[in-house]
Design a protein around this motif. Sequence first.
Motif, PDB file in Angstrom:
ATOM      1  N   SER A  80      25.732  81.694  27.844  1.00  7.43           N
ATOM      2  CA  SER A  80      25.891  81.792  26.399  1.00  7.43           C
ATOM      3  C   SER A  80      25.707  83.221  25.923  1.00  7.43           C
ATOM      4  O   SER A  80      26.483  83.731  25.106  1.00  7.43           O
ATOM      5  N   ALA A  81      24.683  83.886  26.467  1.00 13.29           N
ATOM      6  CA  ALA A  81      24.439  85.276  26.069  1.00 13.29           C
ATOM      7  C   ALA A  81      25.587  86.189  26.480  1.00 13.29           C
ATOM      8  O   ALA A  81      26.005  87.067  25.719  1.00 13.29           O
ATOM      9  N   ARG A  82      26.122  85.973  27.691  1.00 12.69           N
ATOM     10  CA  ARG A  82      27.203  86.835  28.176  1.00 12.69           C
ATOM     11  C   ARG A  82      28.498  86.610  27.403  1.00 12.69           C
ATOM     12  O   ARG A  82      29.256  87.561  27.161  1.00 12.69           O
ATOM     13  N   PRO A 131      36.391  71.167  17.891  1.00 12.43           N
ATOM     14  CA  PRO A 131      35.992  71.629  16.555  1.00 12.43           C
ATOM     15  C   PRO A 131      36.247  73.111  16.372  1.00 12.43           C
ATOM     16  O   PRO A 131      36.453  73.855  17.344  1.00 12.43           O
ATOM     17  N   ALA A 132      36.244  73.531  15.117  1.00 13.16           N
ATOM     18  CA  ALA A 132      36.394  74.951  14.815  1.00 13.16           C
ATOM     19  C   ALA A 132      35.177  75.706  15.342  1.00 13.16           C
ATOM     20  O   ALA A 132      34.114  75.135  15.575  1.00 13.16           O
ATOM     21  N   GLY A 133      35.333  76.985  15.509  1.00 14.18           N
ATOM     22  CA  GLY A 133      34.250  77.808  16.048  1.00 14.18           C
ATOM     23  C   GLY A 133      34.601  78.322  17.421  1.00 14.18           C
ATOM     24  O   GLY A 133      35.747  78.257  17.864  1.00 14.18           O
ATOM     25  N   ARG A 134      33.615  78.833  18.110  1.00 16.02           N
ATOM     26  CA  ARG A 134      33.852  79.389  19.430  1.00 16.02           C
ATOM     27  C   ARG A 134      34.190  78.265  20.411  1.00 16.02           C
ATOM     28  O   ARG A 134      33.550  77.208  20.409  1.00 16.02           O
ATOM     29  N   ARG A 135      35.191  78.523  21.265  1.00 16.73           N
ATOM     30  CA  ARG A 135      35.674  77.518  22.213  1.00 16.73           C
ATOM     31  C   ARG A 135      35.705  78.115  23.612  1.00 16.73           C
ATOM     32  O   ARG A 135      36.166  79.238  23.811  1.00 16.73           O
ATOM     33  N   ASP A 159      37.911  81.320  23.219  1.00 24.23           N
ATOM     34  CA  ASP A 159      37.233  82.610  23.132  1.00 24.23           C
ATOM     35  C   ASP A 159      36.921  83.158  24.516  1.00 24.23           C
ATOM     36  O   ASP A 159      36.789  84.375  24.679  1.00 24.23           O
ATOM     37  N   ALA A 160      36.782  82.280  25.485  1.00 23.67           N
ATOM     38  CA  ALA A 160      36.610  82.711  26.874  1.00 23.67           C
ATOM     39  C   ALA A 160      36.977  81.561  27.801  1.00 23.67           C
ATOM     40  O   ALA A 160      36.659  80.410  27.521  1.00 23.67           O
ATOM     41  N   ILE A 161      37.646  81.893  28.887  1.00 27.67           N
ATOM     42  CA  ILE A 161      37.978  80.936  29.934  1.00 27.67           C
ATOM     43  C   ILE A 161      37.335  81.440  31.213  1.00 27.67           C
ATOM     44  O   ILE A 161      37.670  82.524  31.720  1.00 27.67           O
ATOM     45  N   LEU A 162      36.368  80.672  31.729  1.00 29.05           N
ATOM     46  CA  LEU A 162      35.743  81.010  32.995  1.00 29.05           C
ATOM     47  C   LEU A 162      36.654  80.539  34.125  1.00 29.05           C
ATOM     48  O   LEU A 162      37.053  79.379  34.148  1.00 29.05           O
ATOM     49  N   VAL A 163      36.970  81.428  35.041  1.00 30.56           N
ATOM     50  CA  VAL A 163      37.852  81.086  36.158  1.00 30.56           C
ATOM     51  C   VAL A 163      37.112  81.376  37.453  1.00 30.56           C
ATOM     52  O   VAL A 163      36.668  82.510  37.688  1.00 30.56           O
ATOM     53  N   GLY A 164      36.951  80.344  38.273  1.00 31.47           N
ATOM     54  CA  GLY A 164      36.233  80.518  39.526  1.00 31.47           C
ATOM     55  C   GLY A 164      36.585  79.423  40.500  1.00 31.47           C
ATOM     56  O   GLY A 164      37.597  78.744  40.360  1.00 31.47           O
ATOM     57  N   THR A 182      41.720  85.422  27.147  1.00 36.24           N
ATOM     58  CA  THR A 182      40.427  86.001  27.494  1.00 36.24           C
ATOM     59  C   THR A 182      39.885  85.302  28.732  1.00 36.24           C
ATOM     60  O   THR A 182      39.325  84.205  28.655  1.00 36.24           O
ATOM     61  N   VAL A 183      40.086  85.926  29.868  1.00 36.28           N
ATOM     62  CA  VAL A 183      39.693  85.359  31.154  1.00 36.28           C
ATOM     63  C   VAL A 183      38.455  86.088  31.661  1.00 36.28           C
ATOM     64  O   VAL A 183      38.394  87.318  31.644  1.00 36.28           O
ATOM     65  N   VAL A 184      37.473  85.320  32.121  1.00 32.78           N
ATOM     66  CA  VAL A 184      36.267  85.862  32.729  1.00 32.78           C
ATOM     67  C   VAL A 184      36.184  85.311  34.152  1.00 32.78           C
ATOM     68  O   VAL A 184      36.094  84.100  34.338  1.00 32.78           O
ATOM     69  N   THR A 185      36.272  86.176  35.139  1.00 33.43           N
ATOM     70  CA  THR A 185      36.171  85.699  36.517  1.00 33.43           C
ATOM     71  C   THR A 185      34.706  85.427  36.846  1.00 33.43           C
ATOM     72  O   THR A 185      33.814  86.174  36.433  1.00 33.43           O
ATOM     73  N   THR A 186      34.465  84.348  37.564  1.00 37.28           N
ATOM     74  CA  THR A 186      33.101  83.995  37.921  1.00 37.28           C
ATOM     75  C   THR A 186      32.968  83.873  39.426  1.00 37.28           C
ATOM     76  O   THR A 186      33.897  83.448  40.113  1.00 37.28           O
TER      77      THR A 186
END
Length: 364
Positions: A80-82, A131-135, A159-164, A182-186
């Motif tokens: 959540s913080a990241r 819902p609306a807001g961060r997804r 807002d972010a898609i974790l891909v791993g 918005t892709v974040v590699t994990t």
Amino acid sequence: MPAADLSLDDVRAALAGTSPLAVLPEGPPAVVAAARAALRPEEPLEPGADLVVVTSGSTGSGRAVLLPAAALEASAAATSARLGGPGSWLLALPVSAVAGLQVLCRSVLAGTRPETLGKGEPLSAAVGRMPAGRRYTSLVPTQLRRYLEEEPAALRAFDAILVGGAATDPALLARAREDGVTVVTTYGMTETAGGCVYDGRPLDGVRVRVTEGVELAGPTLAIGYRLDPAGTEAAFADGWFRTRDAGTLDADGRLTVTGRLDEVVISGGVNVAPAAVEAVLREHPDVVDAVVFGRPDATWGQRVVAAVVPVAGARPGLHALRGWVAERLGPAAAPRQLHLLEALPLLHTGKPDRRAVAALPPED
């Protein structure tokens, strides 16, 4: 408990420490039977374990990993913080896989309810119910590739898609980011409560070092393997988990994973990393996906074998693909055998089933 029967209340009770939870995967009877054998539900659960998750066993037998609630909570808080704060999650992976289970855990700990992507349902339909807001959501590379082709607008809604779960090709990442996704590699595994290194950077509290292979430490670690003290002792020592991955750390502490220590193909005395060959093959205009492995060879010791999913209507030949790889990685890395497949066999987690691919009959 079968993954299909898992509820948020079950996860909530496990995280509260009031009712430990063991998750059985869905899939063929042999997969479920192997998971049940690893779990051994007739035996008392080890102290400190709140959730037990069986690894996918993509290259070997699955193991039952003992996770304390504190590890999942630490992972959720650091994620959540990241990512920039809490939000709603879309569950697009099976909950028998730690990445899918973590969607439920993050939702419980954030006090939200995840939306679920139905089987065969368009991604946009599931996004429309959020819902609306961060997804947020978690995907494996195969899903990212498919949705980038079919529904890029739906991917941009997150807002972010974790891909791993498997290595993500740099070309696929670049394409997604150029398209506004918005892709974040994990990087991580069941033993680390899922991804614990995002875009090469460890989450808060996580430490990384590279000795023989990549080693991880911090509050997200499991306590060991179910009823396997020898395996636990071999993998967990002095607060560190020894992965079976090779990797490097740059001067800024950014981790690059280069492949599996036990998957290196030694052909003609040259070490070949299958992940590197796979990445190069996926860059070929006639190739959608690929898995690379080694087979015994009387001349070379091992020969590089490629299983390739071609672009619709294409039929790339071995000679062309050998030249493509040799030009970029050298002749030792060039495949000496080729399988053309309509699709890669997948595990219940969505990752390629490497053992099934390697079991394809030789076509000599």
